[in-house]
Design a protein around this motif. Structure first.
Motif, short mmCIF file in Angstrom:
data_model
loop_
_atom_site.label_atom_id
_atom_site.label_comp_id
_atom_site.label_asym_id
_atom_site.label_seq_id
_atom_site.Cartn_x
_atom_site.Cartn_y
_atom_site.Cartn_z
N UNK A 128 0.83 -1.21 0.00
CA UNK A 128 0.00 0.00 0.00
C UNK A 128 0.86 1.26 0.00
N UNK A 129 2.16 1.08 0.20
CA UNK A 129 3.09 2.21 0.18
C UNK A 129 3.31 2.74 -1.25
N UNK A 130 2.99 1.91 -2.27
CA UNK A 130 3.35 2.26 -3.66
C UNK A 130 2.90 3.67 -4.09
N UNK A 131 1.59 4.01 -3.99
CA UNK A 131 1.20 5.34 -4.46
C UNK A 131 1.81 6.46 -3.63
N UNK A 132 2.14 6.16 -2.36
CA UNK A 132 2.68 7.21 -1.49
C UNK A 132 4.16 7.48 -1.79
N UNK A 133 4.86 6.47 -2.33
CA UNK A 133 6.24 6.73 -2.76
C UNK A 133 6.21 7.74 -3.90
N UNK A 134 5.20 7.61 -4.77
CA UNK A 134 5.04 8.56 -5.87
C UNK A 134 4.62 9.93 -5.34
N UNK A 214 -3.93 3.58 2.08
CA UNK A 214 -3.86 2.60 0.99
C UNK A 214 -3.37 1.25 1.49
N UNK A 215 -4.02 0.19 0.98
CA UNK A 215 -3.63 -1.17 1.34
C UNK A 215 -4.85 -2.08 1.26
N UNK A 216 -4.86 -3.10 2.11
CA UNK A 216 -5.97 -4.05 2.09
C UNK A 216 -7.15 -3.49 2.90
N UNK A 217 -8.37 -3.95 2.55
CA UNK A 217 -9.58 -3.31 3.09
C UNK A 217 -9.74 -3.44 4.60
#
Ligand SMILES: Cc1cc2nc3c(=O)[nH]c(=O)nc-3n(C[C@H](O)[C@H](O)[C@H](O)COP(=O)(O)OP(=O)(O)OC[C@H]3O[C@@H](n4cnc5c(N)ncnc54)[C@H](O)[C@@H]3O)c2cc1C
Length: 243
Positions: A128-134, A214-217
């Motif tokens: 869930x870190x992926x969009x936040x790295x961007x 962001x991550x799992x529900x």
């Protein structure tokens, strides 16, 4: 490189795997190179669909958030967790440098406004870190005058994705505040517990922030419940669910 301001409707790209690196026992970072002369413009937080080939059937399309900042336009990175028995994550994990992969994007509305109205808090677990790295790199590149908090939870010591990058940013950017927490630590001496239980401890004036989760529900639902309990207005809570 570009300022990352331009966006275009989604498009199909024939990419090549430029590199694939292990980030943790279950996660890889894959860099995809666009064909020469092609550039991709997207907003931080958007995702792509990768086409997973299937014998005798149409490819399976699976969403992965772009983990690199929009300033990088001739290639992009994804951060993918290997799910046990997972078809698409299994496909990504067996990719090799030079492999061809068809990708559709950019897609999605989990993005930041052009001018942040208030400080932002990013809350993630695992990939869930992926969009936040961007998003974090984009905001710092644009020299935002707001404070940027990252509250990132994982299970074990070696599960923290991009740990060195985050720690370097936290030591050089005075408005970037990093809080890592582990739920099942081994040698870790930092904060322990789930992300939801850390909000009150780490975030000052917490009703005055915008939250992106962001991550799992299951994690997202419990963090949303916590934020509501803390009287954060719903209009300040934004999220992207992976499942
Ligand atoms: C908008 C969007 C963006 C996404 N971005 C990413 C990303 O950047 N990185 C990423 O790894 N995944 C991401 N996902 C999840 C991804 O699309 C797939 O669902 C995931 O890779 C599992 O697919 P699979 O075919 O391997 O497993 P399947 O055979 O489809 O099995 C799905 C199972 O995997 C679980 N699952 C889904 N995602 C994860 C995960 N990350 N960790 C652990 N379990 C999971 C689900 O709960 C479900 O039980 C995203 C999903 C969406 C909707």
């Amino acid at each position: 490189m570009s300022t990352g301001q331009r966006t275009r409707p989604f498009e199909m790209y024939e990419t090549r795997v430029e590199s694939i690196d292990n980030l943790s026992p279950r996660n890889v970072n894959v860099r995809f190179q666009l064909p020469q002369g092609k550039e991709k413009y997207f907003k931080a937080g958007q995702f792509v669909q990768i086409f997973v080939p299937r014998e005798g059937d149409k490819p399976r399309r699976t969403a992965y958030s772009i983990a690199s900042p929009p300033q990088l336009t001739d290639s992009f990175e994804l951060c993918v967790t290997r799910v046990d028995g997972g078809v698409s994550s299994g496909y990504v994990h067996q990719l090799k440098k030079g492999d061809k992969v068809t990708v559709l994007g950019p897609l999605g509305r989990f993005t930041l406004p052009d001018n942040l109205p208030r400080d932002v808090v990013f809350i993630a677990t695992g990939s869930g870190i992926a969009p936040f790295r961007s998003m974090v790199n984009d905001l710092l590149y644009k020299e935002t005058d707001k404070n940027v908090y990252l509250l990132y939870g994982n299970r074990h010591d070696d599960d923290i994705l991009y740990q060195k990058e985050w720690e370097k940013l936290a030591s050089t950017e005075k408005n970037f505040k990093l809080y890592l927490t582990l739920s099942q630590p081994k040698n870790w001496t930092g904060p322990k517990g789930y992300v939801g239980s850390k909000i009150e401890e780490f975030i000052p004036n917490l009703k005055e922030k915008d939250y992106y989760i962001c991550g799992l529900s299951t994690m997202i639902d419990s963090v949303k419940d916590k934020l509501r309990e803390l009287e954060v207005p719903d209009s300040q809570i934004h999220f992207e669910k992976y499942d």
